[in-house]
Design an enzyme around this catalytic site. Structure first.
Site, PDB file in Angstrom:
ATOM      1  N   GLY A 253       0.400  -1.284   0.226  1.00  0.00           N
ATOM      2  CA  GLY A 253      -0.213   0.138   0.127  1.00  0.00           C
ATOM      3  C   GLY A 253       0.850   1.339   0.224  1.00  0.00           C
ATOM      4  O   GLY A 253       0.321   2.151  -0.563  1.00  0.00           O
ATOM      5  N   ASP A 254       2.113   1.204   1.190  1.00  0.00           N
ATOM      6  CA  ASP A 254       2.845   2.385   0.480  1.00  0.00           C
ATOM      7  C   ASP A 254       3.516   2.688  -0.864  1.00  0.00           C
ATOM      8  O   ASP A 254       3.389   3.948  -0.834  1.00  0.00           O
ATOM      9  CB  ASP A 254       3.959   1.766   1.496  1.00  0.00           C
ATOM     10  CG  ASP A 254       3.518   1.720   3.012  1.00  0.00           C
ATOM     11  OD1 ASP A 254       2.518   2.478   3.184  1.00  0.00           O
ATOM     12  OD2 ASP A 254       4.605   0.928   3.658  1.00  0.00           O
TER      13      ASP A 254
END
Length: 310
Positions: A253-254
């Site tokens: 997600g980062d």
């Protein structure tokens, strides 16, 4: 300029344990350590995408020094504030047999409002209009629950855009200050609205409602292997997930947040943003630990991205 804020960083120790068994002796087959925390992970990916960022946040003790040394070795610019205490070490356990990822996270340092205010003052002295500030991850012990809301308001008043990647109370408080972009996953968005959202249509409608209610500019909803939704005031795109061999889902997600920030800074179209972020997320899933994928891998995946307008 892009700025990433990691108020509760960690040294990520990623290990592989085949057939992890509770209440038994387990043997590690591979191990690696990486400087981590969501904002730091974002900075690592921004660098691989050819962008530049300044990583900021709070560090403490020998673990903090180790993280700073690792960032320096990567030639990542940073402006961290050191405090008393020891930055946490987080254990990421990957089981390649059972296909599970287990996180065991330490609590980390305790901070005061005065320390947070000092760091915010430092950030405000650096940023300019049209910069992008990414606030990501958990808060250290001692932080007021409305910390992200306070920071978003101050950063917006300075003319910069805020990307918020948080969950639970931090997301609920943060959106009240109208960040430019939020990136919840489908479970976080469901939890925020206290209702079960299953389909892309349900998630898209919820995202549009949030944008209207809180003045949020864009919402990206990640759905794991099922893809992601990209919602703007004018259009909504659903991107299918790319099927790739899984190394570790930690930090995936980062990497999406990093690509969204780079795309925004470069003024890319929504279609190109979707291609870049989907490919970047998939490429980083293929990596072990929280290391960032090389751009060559991302570039190979971009033509394979499939998306649909809704």
């Amino acid at each position: 300029m892009l700025y990433t804020i990691t108020l509760n960083p960690a040294l990520d120790k990623t290990v592989e344990i085949p057939s992890l068994t509770v209440d038994s002796v387990n043997r590690i087959t591979t191990m690696r350590t990486d400087p981590g925390g969501k904002g730091i992970n974002v900075s690592k990916v921004i660098d691989k995408l050819g962008g530049k960022s300044i990583a900021s946040g709070i560090l403490g003790g020998q673990t903090g020094q180790s993280i700073l040394a690792a960032l320096d070795k990567m030639n990542l610019e940073s402006r961290f504030l050191f405090v008393d205490g020891e930055t946490r070490t987080n254990l990421k356990i990957i089981d390649p047999v059972l296909h599970t990822n287990t996180d065991i996270n330490e609590p980390g340092v305790t901070v005061s409002k005065e320390i947070l205010d000092k760091l915010l003052e430092q950030l405000l002295s650096m940023i300019s209009a049209d910069d992008i500030v990414i606030l990501a991850g958990s808060l250290p012990k001692g932080s007021p629950g409305d910390t992200y809301g306070v920071w978003i308001k101050a950063i917006r008043e300075a003319g910069a855009k805020v990307f918020l990647d948080a969950d639970g109370e931090l997301l609920a408080e943060g959106i009240k200050a109208s960040p430019y972009l939020i990136k919840p996953n489908n479970h976080e968005l469901s939890g925020l609205l206290n209702q079960k959202l299953d389909t892309p249509e349900e998630l898209a409608e919820a995202a549009r409602d949030l944008m209207k209610q809180y003045g949020i500019g864009k919402v990206v909803v990640s759905m794991g292997g099922d893809g992601a939704l990209y919602v703007t005031p004018d259009e909504t795109i659903y991107a299918e997930g790319l099927k790739v061999p899984v190394g570790s889902t930690v930090g995936a997600g980062d990497s999406v947040v990093a690509s969204l920030a780079v795309a925004e800074e470069r003024g890319m179209s929504l279609e190109d943003t979707v291609r870049l972020s989907t490919a970047t997320g998939a490429a980083n899933v293929m990596c072990s630990g929280t290391q960032a994928a090389e751009y060559s891998v991302i570039e190979e995946l971009i033509p394979k991205v499939v998306f649909h307008r809704m």
